[in-house]
Enzyme design. Structure first.
Site, PDB file in Angstrom:
ATOM      1  N   ALA A  47      39.428  37.195  44.649  1.00 38.46           N
ATOM      2  CA  ALA A  47      38.820  35.923  45.047  1.00 38.46           C
ATOM      3  C   ALA A  47      38.065  35.360  43.846  1.00 38.46           C
ATOM      4  O   ALA A  47      37.645  36.114  42.969  1.00 38.46           O
ATOM      5  CB  ALA A  47      37.858  36.123  46.210  1.00 38.46           C
ATOM      6  N   PHE A  48      37.900  34.049  43.799  1.00 42.07           N
ATOM      7  CA  PHE A  48      37.308  33.455  42.594  1.00 42.07           C
ATOM      8  C   PHE A  48      35.858  33.889  42.406  1.00 42.07           C
ATOM      9  O   PHE A  48      35.317  33.771  41.313  1.00 42.07           O
ATOM     10  CB  PHE A  48      37.426  31.928  42.642  1.00 42.07           C
ATOM     11  CG  PHE A  48      36.316  31.239  43.382  1.00 42.07           C
ATOM     12  CD1 PHE A  48      36.359  31.096  44.749  1.00 42.07           C
ATOM     13  CD2 PHE A  48      35.223  30.737  42.698  1.00 42.07           C
ATOM     14  CE1 PHE A  48      35.328  30.462  45.430  1.00 42.07           C
ATOM     15  CE2 PHE A  48      34.198  30.094  43.368  1.00 42.07           C
ATOM     16  CZ  PHE A  48      34.242  29.967  44.742  1.00 42.07           C
ATOM     17  N   LYS A  49      35.240  34.412  43.448  1.00 49.76           N
ATOM     18  CA  LYS A  49      33.832  34.810  43.327  1.00 49.76           C
ATOM     19  C   LYS A  49      33.645  36.007  42.386  1.00 49.76           C
ATOM     20  O   LYS A  49      32.521  36.319  42.013  1.00 49.76           O
ATOM     21  CB  LYS A  49      33.270  35.126  44.702  1.00 49.76           C
ATOM     22  CG  LYS A  49      33.168  33.880  45.578  1.00 49.76           C
ATOM     23  CD  LYS A  49      32.542  34.175  46.917  1.00 49.76           C
ATOM     24  CE  LYS A  49      32.255  32.910  47.697  1.00 49.76           C
ATOM     25  NZ  LYS A  49      33.485  32.275  48.207  1.00 49.76           N
ATOM     26  N   ASP A  50      34.732  36.671  41.992  1.00 49.62           N
ATOM     27  CA  ASP A  50      34.625  37.792  41.059  1.00 49.62           C
ATOM     28  C   ASP A  50      33.919  37.398  39.760  1.00 49.62           C
ATOM     29  O   ASP A  50      33.110  38.166  39.248  1.00 49.62           O
ATOM     30  CB  ASP A  50      36.027  38.327  40.697  1.00 49.62           C
ATOM     31  CG  ASP A  50      36.573  39.277  41.761  1.00 49.62           C
ATOM     32  OD1 ASP A  50      35.775  39.942  42.454  1.00 49.62           O
ATOM     33  OD2 ASP A  50      37.808  39.349  41.905  1.00 49.62           O
TER      34      ASP A  50
END
Ligand SMILES: *Cc1c(COP(=O)(O)O)cnc(C)c1O
Length: 431
Positions: free
Chosen positions: A105-108
């Site tokens: 997920a882009f939150k990484d």
């Protein structure tokens, strides 16, 4: 670099304090005091720089001298150890894939950057920092993976029992070390309410330093600027105006894009693509900002009724509605439209979009109808494997597990079950 509180009642703080505190004492979000444009020479020649070099140029003014350059470069290098490909979908529509990190997920990126900054900034303190976070799914996994093994930092994640997907639960509960998972008998809102209560509870905050790891924290929010530079770097045609369609929930990602524009990146326009949780879509139509309770959708990371970062967008545009309108369109789409879009993209482009990306695609399509002379990039914020139960029946195809997911799916879950605030409190104080 100094940060002020958008409630304007708390003192200015350093980058270090903004990262450690998360939120100002007056409950306002922190905002950088100065935003300096990058040189046009750098922006015109982005292709000549590596992603790590670009990210360093973009973020260094916001960190200032509180982290030595050599350490900051190392933090960025570790954070960005995967690709951000720009993929063609159809004429004038591309997608920037942000899901190649460890939890897909882009939150990484934000979680990994924040974890490493916090580890460095707190390195000499004998006080541990406890990151307390409630998750409806994606945030928890990214935070758990990003903070794993960071010295002097403990992480406590609350998630609603049986309301996250199997993949998401494994990502939260199988890492061990400094990561603790609390399985709450209740909803995401119950988890969130417990976390908020703990932040205000002096019998806890007097004994330990708590911080949050969602996009209100500047160290999670600001690195998201990188994506827009990485996309621009990969564009073949830089003469045609570029528009970003951002599937938005708390509006941290799109707000970071607006910061990138302030740094001089030539972004022509933004599209905030929403599901039916559409407070911003309605605001852009009427000028009236009305928050509402959130509704459940198939793009559930965007089920937000009161987007926490919108106040930062207002600050970037000096609270001038007409100035914001020059740069932002917002559209809202139903679950049926989202499913249709996933099927359409699969059939015509042989591309599997996740429900969040599909909402971004719909925003781009709608904008292009009105402004055909532009090129749109929608952000693909999660890998489709994270939403198998939604996607597989729509496209009628089985999606294979990528290696990151295969590696955790057989591991044993470890979580402490709680149902009341008092149980959370004794868990925190017992450690
Ligand atoms: C968090 C999230 C979003 C929304 O991002 P915001 O910065 O909160 O607007 C969109 N898609 C996915 C998959 C997410 O996890």
């Amino acid at each position: 670099m100094k940060y002020y509180s958008l409630n304007k009642k708390a003192k200015e703080v350093s980058y270090k304090d903004a990262v450690i505190k998360g939120l100002a004492e007056d409950k306002g979000l922190y905002f950088p005091e100065i935003i300096r444009k990058l040189s046009s020479d750098f922006i015109d020649n982005l292709e000549q720089y590596s992603n790590v070099e670009i990210a360093f140029e973009v973020i260094k003014q916001f960190v200032g001298d509180e982290i030595p350059e050599i350490v900051l470069k190392e933090i960025i290098k570790e954070t960005l150890s995967f690709d951000f490909p720009l993929v063609d979908i159809e004429e004038n529509i591309k997608t920037l894939e942000l899901f190649h990190g460890p939890t897909m997920a882009f939150k990484d990126v934000g979680a990994r950057f924040m974890a490493r900054c916090l580890g460095y900034l707190n390195r000499e303190s004998d006080k541990e920092v406890t990151v307390l976070v409630a998750t409806s799914g994606d945030t928890g996994g990214a935070v758990a993976s990003g903070f794993l093994g960071v010295k002097n930092v403990n992480v406590v994640i609350l998630y609603p029992s049986k309301k996250v997907s199997e993949v998401q639960e494994k990502q939260l509960t199988t890492l061990g070390q400094n990561i603790k998972a609390l399985e709450v008998k209740g909803t995401f809102d119950d988890c969130q309410a417990m976390v908020k209560k703990a932040f205000l509870d002096t019998s806890i905050t007097g004994k330990m330093q708590l911080t949050s790891a969602n996009s209100i924290n500047v160290a999670r929010w600001l690195p998201q600027m990188f994506y827009f530079f990485f996309a621009y770097k990969q564009l073949q045609d830089k003469l045609k105006n570029v528009v970003f369609s951002v599937p938005s929930g708390n509006f941290g990602n799109i707000c970071a894009g607006m910061m990138a524009k302030r740094l001089g990146l030539p972004i022509y326009h933004f599209i905030a693509s929403n599901n039916i949780n559409n407070v911003v879509t309605r605001y852009m139509q009427t000028g009236d900002y009305q928050i509402t309770p959130s509704h459940q959708t198939i793009s559930n990371a965007m089920d937000v009724g009161d987007p926490s970062n919108f106040i930062r967008i207002q600050e970037i545009y000096n609270n001038d509605f007409n100035a914001l309108k020059e740069d932002l369109h917002s559209y809202s789409f139903t679950d049926d439209e989202t499913r249709e879009a996933m099927l359409h993209i699969y059939k015509t482009s042989n591309y599997i979009a996740d429900p969040h990306g599909a909402v971004g695609y719909l925003g781009a399509k709608k904008y292009l109808k009105k402004y055909p002379n532009t090129q749109c990039v929608f952000l693909e914020t999660a890998h489709p494997v994270k939403f198998l139960d939604v996607i597989e029946p729509v496209i009628n195809k089985i999606i294979d597990y990528p290696p990151q997911i295969k590696a955790i799916i057989g591991k044993t879950k470890v979580a402490t079950s709680i149902s009341t605030y008092d149980e959370l409190k004794s868990f925190l104080l017992d450690k």
